[in-house]
Scaffold this motif. Structure first.
Motif, PDB file in Angstrom:
ATOM      1  N   PHE A   4     -20.388  45.587 -12.384  1.00  0.00           N
ATOM      2  CA  PHE A   4     -21.451  44.952 -13.101  1.00  0.00           C
ATOM      3  C   PHE A   4     -21.907  43.527 -12.197  1.00  0.00           C
ATOM      4  O   PHE A   4     -20.941  42.693 -12.010  1.00  0.00           O
ATOM      5  N   SER A   5     -22.969  43.531 -11.994  1.00  0.00           N
ATOM      6  CA  SER A   5     -23.450  42.467 -10.950  1.00  0.00           C
ATOM      7  C   SER A   5     -24.805  41.790 -11.279  1.00  0.00           C
ATOM      8  O   SER A   5     -25.732  42.525 -11.955  1.00  0.00           O
ATOM      9  N   TRP A   6     -25.137  40.622 -10.900  1.00  0.00           N
ATOM     10  CA  TRP A   6     -26.247  39.894 -11.337  1.00  0.00           C
ATOM     11  C   TRP A   6     -26.330  38.767  -9.924  1.00  0.00           C
ATOM     12  O   TRP A   6     -25.495  38.499  -9.286  1.00  0.00           O
ATOM     13  N   SER A   7     -27.505  38.142  -9.929  1.00  0.00           N
ATOM     14  CA  SER A   7     -27.897  37.265  -9.097  1.00  0.00           C
ATOM     15  C   SER A   7     -27.286  35.609  -9.547  1.00  0.00           C
ATOM     16  O   SER A   7     -27.198  35.210 -10.922  1.00  0.00           O
ATOM     17  N   PRO A   8     -26.444  35.027  -8.853  1.00  0.00           N
ATOM     18  CA  PRO A   8     -25.561  33.730  -9.355  1.00  0.00           C
ATOM     19  C   PRO A   8     -26.624  32.793 -10.016  1.00  0.00           C
ATOM     20  O   PRO A   8     -27.758  32.788  -9.140  1.00  0.00           O
ATOM     21  N   LEU A   9     -26.219  31.793 -10.558  1.00  0.00           N
ATOM     22  CA  LEU A   9     -27.152  30.597 -11.210  1.00  0.00           C
ATOM     23  C   LEU A   9     -26.317  29.218 -10.975  1.00  0.00           C
ATOM     24  O   LEU A   9     -25.127  29.190 -11.337  1.00  0.00           O
ATOM     25  N   PRO A  10     -26.844  28.488  -9.955  1.00  0.00           N
ATOM     26  CA  PRO A  10     -25.882  27.168  -9.701  1.00  0.00           C
ATOM     27  C   PRO A  10     -25.485  26.380 -10.987  1.00  0.00           C
ATOM     28  O   PRO A  10     -24.647  25.676 -10.963  1.00  0.00           O
ATOM     29  N   GLN A  11     -26.412  26.426 -12.052  1.00  0.00           N
ATOM     30  CA  GLN A  11     -26.182  25.477 -13.267  1.00  0.00           C
ATOM     31  C   GLN A  11     -24.931  26.020 -14.048  1.00  0.00           C
ATOM     32  O   GLN A  11     -24.406  25.546 -15.049  1.00  0.00           O
ATOM     33  N   ALA A  12     -24.486  27.420 -13.811  1.00  0.00           N
ATOM     34  CA  ALA A  12     -23.696  27.852 -14.606  1.00  0.00           C
ATOM     35  C   ALA A  12     -22.075  27.470 -14.557  1.00  0.00           C
ATOM     36  O   ALA A  12     -21.620  27.217 -13.530  1.00  0.00           O
ATOM     37  N   ALA A  13     -21.428  27.307 -15.736  1.00  0.00           N
ATOM     38  CA  ALA A  13     -20.096  26.865 -15.783  1.00  0.00           C
ATOM     39  C   ALA A  13     -19.306  28.221 -15.851  1.00  0.00           C
ATOM     40  O   ALA A  13     -18.130  28.244 -15.574  1.00  0.00           O
ATOM     41  N   VAL A  14     -19.984  29.053 -16.722  1.00  0.00           N
ATOM     42  CA  VAL A  14     -19.477  30.510 -17.058  1.00  0.00           C
ATOM     43  C   VAL A  14     -20.508  31.266 -17.247  1.00  0.00           C
ATOM     44  O   VAL A  14     -21.327  31.014 -17.894  1.00  0.00           O
ATOM     45  N   TYR A  15     -20.153  32.671 -17.400  1.00  0.00           N
ATOM     46  CA  TYR A  15     -20.927  33.803 -17.648  1.00  0.00           C
ATOM     47  C   TYR A  15     -20.588  34.486 -18.818  1.00  0.00           C
ATOM     48  O   TYR A  15     -19.252  34.537 -18.785  1.00  0.00           O
TER      49      TYR A  15
END
Length: 424
Positions: A330-341
């Motif tokens: 399962f994949s997605w584009s990363p987000l720089p502001q994320a601390a956790v998904y």
């Protein structure tokens, strides 16, 4: 897997990241249903008994009882011994059933000795550790079935099982700040009487490690002989981000029947909380307001921060309208502001009937995972896969959260069809 600790502490009360201490597989107790039966000297008697043996969560070696015995409760004299073996395998709670026949002459003989009660007892043994636990049934002796019926006291209230559900249908849920949320207590019981208990909540600052519960409401209600009752909770607090624990504890005395072992709460993504409240099979949660752990049930819910105007779209999610197996990523584009998904899986709501009243049905939360911010592609964990049914269609999404738990990114919902390779 590395996860930003400050957000993880809010989300799961740190419990998921705490290693469990040493575990010992043992028998922890035994109970009999019914607790009392009535015998008549004017004929043959048959008594059906269900024995329940409780164990620690690690127990897997079953239990056995080599014999049952009948004794005079006043003197302790052995009245009879029957070497009738009962065995059960696997982990607890263990249920063993038997039917006991006592002829007219035996019961009359006991009455002729001046006995009015006899104790039926079994001792259950762990074949590995040789630890043991015993349970008893009181047999009341009457001259005839009519007298036994007259002498029998009204059945006292006995709690057989408790289950705590949130609006997700299980004991874990995700909600948004300010949303209305309630829990439901499902009580299975026998007899009738007053049920006394309390609804309690542990909020984010105290829901990990050593939770501090406060009482939301007291319950004092009469349970009639319907055998099941569903009691709604008061509104649960949703004003703050983070992990909350809600519990209901019965404070009535002498209401414990063959209750199932308390179910350890999972986190809001279906992962088990590692001993979040201490050993539920031992002393009860460190709170004298809930004196019996076996009459206490828990659930966990997570309050998400409301999405603001700065929420970014997470794109490139995969799979979408595809079949997946155990190894599918399962994949997605990363987000720089994320601390956790947060990866969340839902069972789609059934189609709404045309012109049907009320609100449209909503998807049902099934399971999910926490994923480190450095990761944007992962297979489903074994525990998450265990929540899925082969051949079933699901929807999924991923949300990104900052260090304070606020949503900073969200994907659209995608769909997949779960088809594990071993089922093909």
């Amino acid at each position: 897997m590395k996860i930003h600790r400050s957000f993880a502490a809010m989300l799961l009360g740190c419990a998921v990241f705490t290693a469990a201490g040493p575990a010992f597989a043992e028998l922890t107790g035994a109970r009999a249903t019914p607790r009392q039966a009535h015998l008549a000297a004017g004929g043959d008697n048959t008594v059906s008994v269900t024995w329940q043996v409780s164990t620690t969560p690690e127990h897997s070696s079953g239990a056995f009882s080599a014999a049952r015995q009948l004794t005079d409760p006043a003197s302790g004299t052995l009245l009879g011994l029957s070497r009738a073996m009962l065995t059960a395998t696997g982990g607890g709670p263990l249920l063993l059933r038997e039917t006991i026949s006592l002829d007219e002459a035996t019961v009359q003989g006991w009455r002729d000795q001046g006995l009015r009660r006899v104790v039926l007892e079994r001792t259950f043994v762990d074949p590995t550790s040789r630890g043991s636990a015993s349970a008893t049934v009181i047999l009341s002796l009457g001259r005839s079935r009519l007298q036994s019926t007259r002498d029998a006291a009204p059945a006292e209230l006995t709690i057989n099982s408790l289950r705590l559900e949130l609006e997700s249908g299980n004991n874990a849920a995700v909600t948004t700040m300010g949303e209305t949320l309630r829990a439901s207590l499902v009580v299975h019981y026998s007899g009738s009487g007053m049920l006394h208990g309390r609804w309690q909540i542990a909020e984010p600052e105290s829901s990990g490690g050593a939770p501090l519960f406060r009482t939301l409401a007291l319950v004092n209600t009469r349970l009639s002989a319907n055998q099941q009752r569903i009691l709604p909770s008061p509104p649960l607090p949703t004003a703050r981000n983070g992990a909350h624990l809600v519990r209901f504890c019965v404070t009535s005395r002498d209401t414990l029947g063959p209750i199932a072992e308390p179910e350890l709460p999972v986190d809001v993504f279906g992962e088990p909380l590692v001993n979040p409240l201490g050993d539920l099979a031992s002393e009860p949660l460190g709170d004298p307001q809930c004196p019996d752990a076996e009459l206490t049930v828990l659930a966990a819910y997570h309050v998400q921060g409301a999405a603001g105007d700065g929420v970014r779209a997470i794109g490139d999610i995969s799979p979408n309208r595809q079949a997946v197996s155990e190894t599918s990523a399962f994949s997605w584009s990363p987000l720089p502001q994320a601390a956790v998904y947060q990866l969340q899986i839902f069972e789609p709501a059934p189609p709404r009937e045309p012109d049907s009243p009320g609100e449209a049905p909503e998807p049902t939360f099934v399971a999910g995972m926490l994923v480190d911010a450095a990761t944007s592609s992962t297979p489903l964990s074994e525990l998450t896969r265990s929540k899925l049914r082969p051949g079933t269609a699901y929807s999924w999404r991923v949300t990104a959260h900052d260090e304070r738990g606020r949503i900073v990114g969200s994907s659209v919902e995608a769909r997949f069809h779960y088809q594990p390779k071993r089922e093909q």
